[in-house]
Scaffold this motif. Structure first.
Motif: not given
Length: 286
Positions: A116, A121, A123-124, A138, A152, A168
């Motif tokens: 993240g 990353s 997640i992004n 992030s 997060v 997520i």
């Protein structure tokens, strides 16, 4: 606990003066100066401005606060803060971790670049580039004396809150189990941190912050001479182990801010208890 308006309004000028006199003291103060002038030139100025700062009339040294942060997060839940009509929803999820401020935490930093900590990353890339639900998402490790954490954060369109949390959770579980950090992600993480280090200590304020951290943590003045060597000595196994040590997604607590009538039904299938509260209740003023 968040103070109420009445609590704040009850504080007097005398209260502030008493607190200042008691807590702002010279006994253990350390001054970090970054300057192009020699110390011999600076000392007369420092003595003129700070030389009269003494312990006189300040009473006994107060006992240091015994900070013992909790290291266990849970039970898991989602706190939904109802903001009717809000056109965007904010999501924050995370947990407390055992990460002292004196830990350099290089392995967690490398690992988080993959999870993240950067534009690329997982997640992004999932929420922004693949799903187009957010302008950015992030995650970060945050070392703090009052309780370290991993968090997060993202903002999404309000009809995608439940799906975003599920995505997520999926990225967290995947990187901890069947989709661990790849060699490419690891190498990019090391390179990223090295580049940041090169650019992070060019300005006076940056150097001042670095020296302050050395003082705070009791590290020797040459501690960072071996920074790149310590970083490059880490392995992908070290980075993966850091994530597995610190993260337990099933115990996470989530905070969501948005229109509850639209968001609440999306949270039903996540398997996490949901508490709906108002901002007024959150701030403890009723």
């Amino acid at each position: 606990m968040v103070p109420t308006a009445a609590d704040v309004e009850s504080i007097t000028r005398a209260d502030l003066q008493t607190a200042f006199t008691r807590w702002v003291r010279p006994e253990k103060a350390r001054l970090v100066i970054v300057s192009d002038e020699p110390l011999a030139t600076l000392m007369p100025r420092l003595n003129a401005s700070l030389g009269r700062w003494t312990t006189a009339d300040r009473g006994p040294v107060p006992t240091s606060l015994a900070v013992r942060p909790a290291l266990v997060t849970g039970p898991p839940r989602i706190v939904l803060i109802d903001m009717p009509g809000q056109v965007q929803a904010s999501i924050m999820g995370g947990q407390l971790i055992d990460l002292p401020t004196t830990d350099e935490a290089l392995a967690p930093q490398i690992a988080n670049i993959a999870l993240g900590g950067g534009f690329l990353s997982r997640i992004n890339m999932n929420l922004r580039e693949d799903k187009h639900w957010s302008y950015g998402a992030s995650g970060r490790f945050d070392a703090d004396d009052l309780g370290s954490s991993y968090q997060v954060e993202t903002q999404v369109q309000p009809d995608k809150v439940g799906p975003a949390i599920r995505e997520i959770q999926g990225e967290l579980n995947a990187i901890l189990t069947d989709k661990p950090i790849t060699p490419k992600e690891f190498e990019e993480g090391v390179a990223n941190i090295l580049r940041q280090a090169t650019a992070s200590y060019r300005m006076g304020g940056q150097i001042q912050g670095l020296v302050s951290r050395l003082q705070r943590n009791g590290w020797p003045i040459d501690f960072y001479d071996g920074y790149s060597q310590r970083l490059q000595a880490l392995t992908i196994a070290d980075a993966q182990a850091a994530l597995r040590r610190h993260l337990q997604p099933s115990r996470w607590v989530w905070a969501v801010t948005g229109d509850a009538k639209l968001i609440r039904p999306q949270l039903e299938g996540l398997g996490v208890p949901v508490d709906v509260i108002t901002p007024t209740k959150l701030l403890g003023s009723q």
